[in-house]
Design a protein around this motif. Structure first.
Motif, PDB file in Angstrom:
ATOM      1  N   VAL A 154       0.862  -1.181   0.000  1.00 66.19           N
ATOM      2  CA  VAL A 154       0.000   0.000   0.000  1.00 66.19           C
ATOM      3  C   VAL A 154       0.896   1.227   0.000  1.00 66.19           C
ATOM      4  CG1 VAL A 154      -1.937  -1.140   1.137  1.00 66.19           C
ATOM      5  CG2 VAL A 154      -0.194  -0.037   2.525  1.00 66.19           C
ATOM      6  N   GLY A 155       0.448   2.289  -0.628  1.00 62.11           N
ATOM      7  CA  GLY A 155       1.226   3.518  -0.676  1.00 62.11           C
ATOM      8  C   GLY A 155       2.550   3.361  -1.388  1.00 62.11           C
ATOM      9  N   LYS A 156       2.629   2.420  -2.329  1.00 57.44           N
ATOM     10  CA  LYS A 156       3.907   2.185  -3.003  1.00 57.44           C
ATOM     11  C   LYS A 156       4.270   3.377  -3.878  1.00 57.44           C
ATOM     12  CE  LYS A 156       1.741  -0.510  -6.658  1.00 57.44           C
ATOM     13  NZ  LYS A 156       1.600  -1.788  -7.274  1.00 57.44           N
ATOM     14  N   LYS A 157       5.567   3.651  -3.930  1.00 56.28           N
ATOM     15  CA  LYS A 157       6.069   4.804  -4.669  1.00 56.28           C
ATOM     16  C   LYS A 157       6.789   4.394  -5.938  1.00 56.28           C
ATOM     17  CE  LYS A 157       6.499   7.370  -0.419  1.00 56.28           C
ATOM     18  NZ  LYS A 157       7.352   7.840   0.628  1.00 56.28           N
ATOM     19  N   THR A 158       6.638   3.139  -6.312  1.00 61.47           N
ATOM     20  CA  THR A 158       7.310   2.642  -7.500  1.00 61.47           C
ATOM     21  C   THR A 158       6.402   1.644  -8.197  1.00 61.47           C
ATOM     22  OG1 THR A 158       9.272   1.480  -8.316  1.00 61.47           O
ATOM     23  CG2 THR A 158       8.475   0.842  -6.150  1.00 61.47           C
ATOM     24  N   GLU A 159       6.580   1.506  -9.484  1.00 59.20           N
ATOM     25  CA  GLU A 159       5.775   0.552 -10.247  1.00 59.20           C
ATOM     26  C   GLU A 159       6.051  -0.876  -9.832  1.00 59.20           C
ATOM     27  OE1 GLU A 159       3.237   0.733 -12.628  1.00 59.20           O
ATOM     28  OE2 GLU A 159       3.192   2.728 -11.735  1.00 59.20           O
ATOM     29  N   SER A 160       7.305  -1.170  -9.504  1.00 62.94           N
ATOM     30  CA  SER A 160       7.659  -2.535  -9.151  1.00 62.94           C
ATOM     31  C   SER A 160       8.429  -2.586  -7.833  1.00 62.94           C
ATOM     32  CB  SER A 160       8.488  -3.191 -10.249  1.00 62.94           C
ATOM     33  OG  SER A 160       8.793  -4.526  -9.866  1.00 62.94           O
ATOM     34  N   PRO A 161       7.720  -2.815  -6.723  1.00 58.95           N
ATOM     35  CA  PRO A 161       8.408  -2.956  -5.433  1.00 58.95           C
ATOM     36  C   PRO A 161       9.478  -4.053  -5.454  1.00 58.95           C
ATOM     37  CG  PRO A 161       6.048  -2.719  -5.085  1.00 58.95           C
ATOM     38  CD  PRO A 161       6.259  -2.869  -6.565  1.00 58.95           C
ATOM     39  N   PHE A 162       9.305  -5.072  -6.289  1.00 62.96           N
ATOM     40  CA  PHE A 162      10.276  -6.160  -6.379  1.00 62.96           C
ATOM     41  C   PHE A 162      11.675  -5.622  -6.658  1.00 62.96           C
ATOM     42  CE2 PHE A 162      12.507  -9.291  -9.137  1.00 62.96           C
ATOM     43  CZ  PHE A 162      12.610 -10.350  -8.243  1.00 62.96           C
ATOM     44  N   TYR A 163      11.803  -4.747  -7.648  1.00 63.43           N
ATOM     45  CA  TYR A 163      13.116  -4.209  -7.997  1.00 63.43           C
ATOM     46  C   TYR A 163      13.616  -3.218  -6.955  1.00 63.43           C
ATOM     47  CZ  TYR A 163      12.620  -6.664 -12.368  1.00 63.43           C
ATOM     48  OH  TYR A 163      12.463  -7.655 -13.302  1.00 63.43           O
ATOM     49  N   LEU A 164      12.706  -2.492  -6.325  1.00 61.69           N
ATOM     50  CA  LEU A 164      13.091  -1.591  -5.237  1.00 61.69           C
ATOM     51  C   LEU A 164      13.701  -2.398  -4.088  1.00 61.69           C
ATOM     52  CD1 LEU A 164      13.067   1.162  -3.728  1.00 61.69           C
ATOM     53  CD2 LEU A 164      10.776   0.531  -2.928  1.00 61.69           C
ATOM     54  N   VAL A 165      13.045  -3.482  -3.703  1.00 58.17           N
ATOM     55  CA  VAL A 165      13.525  -4.320  -2.607  1.00 58.17           C
ATOM     56  C   VAL A 165      14.888  -4.913  -2.953  1.00 58.17           C
ATOM     57  CG1 VAL A 165      13.082  -6.498  -1.398  1.00 58.17           C
ATOM     58  CG2 VAL A 165      11.280  -4.776  -1.574  1.00 58.17           C
ATOM     59  N   LEU A 166      15.055  -5.406  -4.180  1.00 58.22           N
ATOM     60  CA  LEU A 166      16.351  -5.964  -4.565  1.00 58.22           C
ATOM     61  C   LEU A 166      17.450  -4.898  -4.530  1.00 58.22           C
ATOM     62  CD1 LEU A 166      15.474  -8.439  -7.451  1.00 58.22           C
ATOM     63  CD2 LEU A 166      15.874  -8.921  -5.037  1.00 58.22           C
ATOM     64  N   SER A 167      17.128  -3.696  -4.961  1.00 55.67           N
ATOM     65  CA  SER A 167      18.114  -2.603  -4.904  1.00 55.67           C
ATOM     66  C   SER A 167      18.473  -2.275  -3.454  1.00 55.67           C
ATOM     67  CB  SER A 167      17.574  -1.350  -5.592  1.00 55.67           C
ATOM     68  OG  SER A 167      17.440  -1.580  -6.970  1.00 55.67           O
ATOM     69  N   ASN A 168      17.476  -2.284  -2.587  1.00 56.45           N
ATOM     70  CA  ASN A 168      17.734  -2.002  -1.173  1.00 56.45           C
ATOM     71  C   ASN A 168      18.591  -3.101  -0.544  1.00 56.45           C
ATOM     72  OD1 ASN A 168      16.283   0.343  -1.403  1.00 56.45           O
ATOM     73  ND2 ASN A 168      14.445  -0.459  -0.421  1.00 56.45           N
ATOM     74  N   ILE A 169      18.325  -4.342  -0.909  1.00 58.68           N
ATOM     75  CA  ILE A 169      19.150  -5.452  -0.416  1.00 58.68           C
ATOM     76  C   ILE A 169      20.597  -5.262  -0.870  1.00 58.68           C
ATOM     77  CG2 ILE A 169      19.607  -7.918  -0.659  1.00 58.68           C
ATOM     78  CD1 ILE A 169      16.525  -8.322  -0.750  1.00 58.68           C
ATOM     79  N   GLU A 170      20.785  -4.904  -2.126  1.00 55.60           N
ATOM     80  CA  GLU A 170      22.138  -4.670  -2.638  1.00 55.60           C
ATOM     81  C   GLU A 170      22.810  -3.511  -1.910  1.00 55.60           C
ATOM     82  OE1 GLU A 170      21.460  -4.249  -6.850  1.00 55.60           O
ATOM     83  OE2 GLU A 170      21.615  -6.409  -7.172  1.00 55.60           O
ATOM     84  N   ARG A 171      22.031  -2.476  -1.611  1.00 55.58           N
ATOM     85  CA  ARG A 171      22.562  -1.314  -0.876  1.00 55.58           C
ATOM     86  C   ARG A 171      23.135  -1.765   0.475  1.00 55.58           C
ATOM     87  NH1 ARG A 171      20.169   3.590  -1.744  1.00 55.58           N
ATOM     88  NH2 ARG A 171      18.188   2.598  -2.229  1.00 55.58           N
ATOM     89  N   LEU A 172      22.423  -2.674   1.140  1.00 54.06           N
ATOM     90  CA  LEU A 172      22.867  -3.173   2.443  1.00 54.06           C
ATOM     91  C   LEU A 172      24.036  -4.143   2.310  1.00 54.06           C
ATOM     92  CD1 LEU A 172      19.324  -3.592   3.976  1.00 54.06           C
ATOM     93  CD2 LEU A 172      21.031  -1.884   4.634  1.00 54.06           C
ATOM     94  N   LEU A 173      23.984  -4.990   1.296  1.00 51.81           N
ATOM     95  CA  LEU A 173      25.112  -5.901   1.049  1.00 51.81           C
ATOM     96  C   LEU A 173      26.396  -5.116   0.782  1.00 51.81           C
ATOM     97  CD1 LEU A 173      23.410  -8.612  -1.198  1.00 51.81           C
ATOM     98  CD2 LEU A 173      24.365  -8.973   1.090  1.00 51.81           C
ATOM     99  N   ASP A 174      26.277  -4.025   0.027  1.00 55.53           N
ATOM    100  CA  ASP A 174      27.437  -3.192  -0.285  1.00 55.53           C
ATOM    101  C   ASP A 174      28.049  -2.570   0.967  1.00 55.53           C
ATOM    102  OD1 ASP A 174      27.188  -3.766  -2.958  1.00 55.53           O
ATOM    103  OD2 ASP A 174      26.203  -1.868  -3.483  1.00 55.53           O
ATOM    104  N   ARG A 175      27.260  -2.450   2.016  1.00 57.33           N
ATOM    105  CA  ARG A 175      27.750  -1.908   3.286  1.00 57.33           C
ATOM    106  C   ARG A 175      28.284  -3.016   4.205  1.00 57.33           C
ATOM    107  NH1 ARG A 175      24.209   2.112   1.761  1.00 57.33           N
ATOM    108  NH2 ARG A 175      24.623   4.165   2.643  1.00 57.33           N
TER     109      ARG A 175
END
Length: 197
Positions: free
Chosen positions: A148-169
């Motif tokens: 709900v209240g999603k700010k992107t067409e595909s939350p799937f790709y947003l979540v994967l990008s966020n996971i990568e952001r954390l892995l990179d840290r």
């Protein structure tokens, strides 16, 4: 009986491991609120209440008073714990001010880990790992999560990008998969996609 056997095991455990009075592991539910509407959620239908700032301060004091000077481990969960990031900040600020050594882990859908939150997770929350559930590839995931209240067409790709952001840290990320009749065949494709990505 099983109850008598369980009681005898508890007694034996307590004799071998007498209680110290120290508590060094905590699971904190920041909120029952969530930005996803997974059909399998065990909290479905519950009132979406959240921890108040007052309770957050009390929790930090309790942890400081009961850790015996030892490092504590906090598990953040909810609902979606990041729907109430404010109390995570408050607790961590208080623990830091009280001189408590702490680390944390989080169970999250990862959709709210923007750049600022990811940085704070590493520096203030002392986050060491994330557990995230992926229910399938893009179409299956987006349908299952029904954000709900999603700010992107595909939350799937947003979540994967966020996971990568954390892995990179340097964060450890555990991907969990819920298997159902709706997504069983799709999970193999998800595993292949994650491996390639």
């Amino acid at each position: 009986s099983e109850q008598e056997f369980a009681a005898s095991v508890r007694r034996l455990y307590r004799k071998l491991n007498p209680p110290t009075g120290e508590i060094t592991a905590y699971s904190l539910m920041t909120t029952l609120g969530c930005n996803a509407r997974c059909f399998y959620c065990f909290e479905r239908g519950l009132e979406q209440s959240s921890m108040s700032p007052e309770t957050a301060h009390k929790a930090a004091r309790f942890m400081a008073e009961h850790c015996g000077g030892k490092q504590i481990m906090i598990t953040w969960f909810g609902g979606e714990p990041l729907c109430n990031k404010r109390v995570i900040d408050l607790i961590c600020d208080d623990l830091t001010a009280l001189g408590v050594d702490y680390q944390s882990v989080i169970i999250s859908n990862s959709s709210l880990f923007d750049e600022e939150t990811a940085e704070k997770a590493m520096t203030l929350w002392h986050l060491k790992s994330l557990s995230v559930t992926l229910d399938g590839t893009e179409e299956v995931y987006n349908r299952t999560k029904a954000y709900v209240g999603k700010k992107t067409e595909s939350p799937f790709y947003l979540v994967l990008s966020n996971i990568e952001r954390l892995l990179d840290r340097g964060l450890k990320v555990t991907v969990r998969m819920n298997v159902s009749e709706e997504n069983g065949d799709d999970l193999s494709a998800l595993i292949d996609y994650l491996h390639e990505r």
